[in-house]
Design an enzyme around this catalytic site. Sequence first.
Site, PDB file in Angstrom:
ATOM      1  N   ASP A  10     -24.487  25.850 -10.284  1.00  0.00           N
ATOM      2  CA  ASP A  10     -23.637  26.438  -9.243  1.00  0.00           C
ATOM      3  C   ASP A  10     -22.732  27.437  -9.947  1.00  0.00           C
ATOM      4  O   ASP A  10     -22.618  27.431 -11.178  1.00  0.00           O
ATOM      5  CB  ASP A  10     -22.807  25.347  -8.550  1.00  0.00           C
ATOM      6  CG  ASP A  10     -21.841  25.933  -7.514  1.00  0.00           C
ATOM      7  OD1 ASP A  10     -22.257  26.833  -6.760  1.00  0.00           O
ATOM      8  OD2 ASP A  10     -20.670  25.524  -7.475  1.00  0.00           O
ATOM      9  N   SER A  11     -22.053  28.258  -9.157  1.00  0.00           N
ATOM     10  CA  SER A  11     -21.099  29.196  -9.746  1.00  0.00           C
ATOM     11  C   SER A  11     -19.931  28.440 -10.387  1.00  0.00           C
ATOM     12  O   SER A  11     -19.196  29.018 -11.179  1.00  0.00           O
ATOM     13  CB  SER A  11     -20.572  30.120  -8.656  1.00  0.00           C
ATOM     14  OG  SER A  11     -20.034  29.356  -7.600  1.00  0.00           O
ATOM     15  N   TYR A  42     -19.115  33.724  -7.159  1.00  0.00           N
ATOM     16  CA  TYR A  42     -20.285  34.564  -6.936  1.00  0.00           C
ATOM     17  C   TYR A  42     -20.206  35.229  -5.550  1.00  0.00           C
ATOM     18  O   TYR A  42     -20.819  36.266  -5.311  1.00  0.00           O
ATOM     19  CB  TYR A  42     -21.572  33.720  -6.974  1.00  0.00           C
ATOM     20  CG  TYR A  42     -22.048  33.302  -8.342  1.00  0.00           C
ATOM     21  CD1 TYR A  42     -21.259  33.448  -9.486  1.00  0.00           C
ATOM     22  CD2 TYR A  42     -23.318  32.735  -8.498  1.00  0.00           C
ATOM     23  CE1 TYR A  42     -21.723  33.036 -10.729  1.00  0.00           C
ATOM     24  CE2 TYR A  42     -23.792  32.341  -9.735  1.00  0.00           C
ATOM     25  CZ  TYR A  42     -22.991  32.486 -10.843  1.00  0.00           C
ATOM     26  OH  TYR A  42     -23.458  32.083 -12.071  1.00  0.00           O
ATOM     27  N   GLY A  43     -19.483  34.573  -4.650  1.00  0.00           N
ATOM     28  CA  GLY A  43     -19.492  34.955  -3.237  1.00  0.00           C
ATOM     29  C   GLY A  43     -18.969  36.345  -2.938  1.00  0.00           C
ATOM     30  O   GLY A  43     -19.210  36.887  -1.870  1.00  0.00           O
ATOM     31  N   CYS A  73     -25.954  26.355  -5.018  1.00  0.00           N
ATOM     32  CA  CYS A  73     -24.963  27.380  -4.660  1.00  0.00           C
ATOM     33  C   CYS A  73     -25.584  28.169  -3.515  1.00  0.00           C
ATOM     34  O   CYS A  73     -26.693  28.713  -3.656  1.00  0.00           O
ATOM     35  CB  CYS A  73     -24.719  28.277  -5.870  1.00  0.00           C
ATOM     36  SG  CYS A  73     -23.695  29.715  -5.509  1.00  0.00           S
ATOM     37  N   ASN A  74     -24.898  28.208  -2.389  1.00  0.00           N
ATOM     38  CA  ASN A  74     -25.443  28.927  -1.228  1.00  0.00           C
ATOM     39  C   ASN A  74     -25.576  30.414  -1.503  1.00  0.00           C
ATOM     40  O   ASN A  74     -26.521  31.054  -1.062  1.00  0.00           O
ATOM     41  CB  ASN A  74     -24.540  28.722  -0.017  1.00  0.00           C
ATOM     42  CG  ASN A  74     -24.672  27.346   0.580  1.00  0.00           C
ATOM     43  OD1 ASN A  74     -25.385  27.160   1.550  1.00  0.00           O
ATOM     44  ND2 ASN A  74     -24.009  26.367   0.001  1.00  0.00           N
ATOM     45  N   THR A  75     -24.618  30.969  -2.246  1.00  0.00           N
ATOM     46  CA  THR A  75     -24.646  32.402  -2.527  1.00  0.00           C
ATOM     47  C   THR A  75     -25.888  32.749  -3.349  1.00  0.00           C
ATOM     48  O   THR A  75     -26.654  33.659  -2.995  1.00  0.00           O
ATOM     49  CB  THR A  75     -23.360  32.813  -3.277  1.00  0.00           C
ATOM     50  OG1 THR A  75     -22.233  32.333  -2.543  1.00  0.00           O
ATOM     51  CG2 THR A  75     -23.275  34.305  -3.442  1.00  0.00           C
ATOM     52  N   GLU A 152     -10.412  24.799  -4.638  1.00  0.00           N
ATOM     53  CA  GLU A 152     -10.194  24.759  -6.091  1.00  0.00           C
ATOM     54  C   GLU A 152      -8.740  24.445  -6.440  1.00  0.00           C
ATOM     55  O   GLU A 152      -8.454  23.930  -7.511  1.00  0.00           O
ATOM     56  CB  GLU A 152     -10.666  26.064  -6.729  1.00  0.00           C
ATOM     57  CG  GLU A 152     -12.155  26.256  -6.468  1.00  0.00           C
ATOM     58  CD  GLU A 152     -12.917  26.940  -7.571  1.00  0.00           C
ATOM     59  OE1 GLU A 152     -12.310  27.736  -8.296  1.00  0.00           O
ATOM     60  OE2 GLU A 152     -14.129  26.682  -7.690  1.00  0.00           O
ATOM     61  N   CYS A 184     -21.625  26.521   2.128  1.00  0.00           N
ATOM     62  CA  CYS A 184     -21.048  26.730   0.799  1.00  0.00           C
ATOM     63  C   CYS A 184     -20.804  25.347   0.231  1.00  0.00           C
ATOM     64  O   CYS A 184     -20.306  24.461   0.945  1.00  0.00           O
ATOM     65  CB  CYS A 184     -19.724  27.494   0.910  1.00  0.00           C
ATOM     66  SG  CYS A 184     -18.828  27.591  -0.652  1.00  0.00           S
ATOM     67  N   THR A 185     -21.167  25.157  -1.032  1.00  0.00           N
ATOM     68  CA  THR A 185     -21.096  23.801  -1.591  1.00  0.00           C
ATOM     69  C   THR A 185     -19.664  23.304  -1.798  1.00  0.00           C
ATOM     70  O   THR A 185     -19.458  22.134  -2.074  1.00  0.00           O
ATOM     71  CB  THR A 185     -21.913  23.716  -2.900  1.00  0.00           C
ATOM     72  OG1 THR A 185     -21.570  24.829  -3.731  1.00  0.00           O
ATOM     73  CG2 THR A 185     -23.393  23.739  -2.633  1.00  0.00           C
ATOM     74  N   HIS A 186     -18.690  24.189  -1.654  1.00  0.00           N
ATOM     75  CA  HIS A 186     -17.289  23.734  -1.718  1.00  0.00           C
ATOM     76  C   HIS A 186     -16.829  23.087  -0.404  1.00  0.00           C
ATOM     77  O   HIS A 186     -15.898  22.302  -0.389  1.00  0.00           O
ATOM     78  CB  HIS A 186     -16.350  24.930  -1.961  1.00  0.00           C
ATOM     79  CG  HIS A 186     -16.251  25.372  -3.384  1.00  0.00           C
ATOM     80  ND1 HIS A 186     -17.296  25.955  -4.048  1.00  0.00           N
ATOM     81  CD2 HIS A 186     -15.209  25.327  -4.262  1.00  0.00           C
ATOM     82  CE1 HIS A 186     -16.901  26.269  -5.271  1.00  0.00           C
ATOM     83  NE2 HIS A 186     -15.638  25.895  -5.432  1.00  0.00           N
TER      84      HIS A 186
HETATM   85  N1  DGL Z   1     -20.508  27.406  -4.550  1.00  0.00           N
HETATM   86  C1  DGL Z   1     -20.587  28.712  -3.991  1.00  0.00           C
HETATM   87  C2  DGL Z   1     -21.521  28.702  -2.769  1.00  0.00           C
HETATM   88  O1  DGL Z   1     -22.045  27.670  -2.365  1.00  0.00           O
HETATM   89  C3  DGL Z   1     -19.248  29.225  -3.553  1.00  0.00           C
HETATM   90  C4  DGL Z   1     -18.303  29.688  -4.641  1.00  0.00           C
HETATM   91  C5  DGL Z   1     -18.518  31.129  -5.080  1.00  0.00           C
HETATM   92  O2  DGL Z   1     -18.137  32.068  -4.360  1.00  0.00           O
HETATM   93  O3  DGL Z   1     -19.019  31.275  -6.164  1.00  0.00           O
HETATM   94  O4  DGL Z   1     -21.744  29.737  -2.203  1.00  0.00           O
END
Ligand code: DGL
Length: 264
Positions: A10-11, A42-43, A73-75, A152, A184-186
């Site tokens: 993940d990012s 990453y987003g 990571c969804n992005t 975060e 988004c995994t967060h």
């Molecule tokens: N974990 C990232 C996702 O699922 C979000 C955090 C990011 O922007 O890197 O998209």
Amino acid sequence: MRTKPIGIFDSGIGGLTVVKEIMRQLPGEDIVYFGDTARVPYGTKSKETVIRFSIENILFLLKQNVKLICIACNTASSVALPVIRNHFRVPLVGVISPGAREAVYATQNKRIGVIGTSATIKSMAYEFEIKSLEPKAVVKSQACPLFVPFVEEGWLAGGIIEGVALKYLKPLKESHIDTLILGCTHYPLLKPVIKKVIGKDVVLIDSAKQVAIEIKKILTLENLLNTQHKGRQKFYVSDNPAWFKSMARKFLGQGIKEISRITV
Ligand code: DGL
């Protein structure tokens, strides 16, 4: 082959919500996790940059001798996976298809909301996937770029995050969605506040559960499932291991032991 670990990246820290579910459903599997904490988020980055980072992360995990890689990571799953899917010798599992499938299964009125980072929403990956499964579905998407920094910072409840959530989620609420993908995994950490704002009748979809089911299916089909011992987890980050370790408990519900800092 069977005893090789599963690689996950993940990012940063968000992918731990997927790790938690994999540990629950596949307790015999060893896991190597890479969180790219030096280059998060990453987003907000360009497609080219997210693709380059994703390839570098995959190459790092391949060096750890993994048998399958989960892009938690969804992005990265939205913008990089479609481009790099057939370029590696191990199966690559993203988080978009499993989440879209579960949403299509859950919706009654075929009105589905999607929230995610700006890059995920811009890619329209969820829309394409949902429409391919249910052409009549109406998809309403909303980027929620402030959610990641709130998570975060550990601001998971209270007036400020509720106000932010209201601002982002109001258009979705007004569109009468009955299902909302947490793209988004967060975001699973914000479930209580999202539920409070969007309403208790809207089903929240967190792809982690479906991702673990998909990984189990692939490993079973390829005869690669490891059920012989209690799985171990090894964590790598590109920056700030102490911060990652302190946050991990919130995401995983338990502490982590082995963590190292590396450069990809
Ligand atoms: N974990 C990232 C996702 O699922 C979000 C955090 C990011 O922007 O890197 O998209």
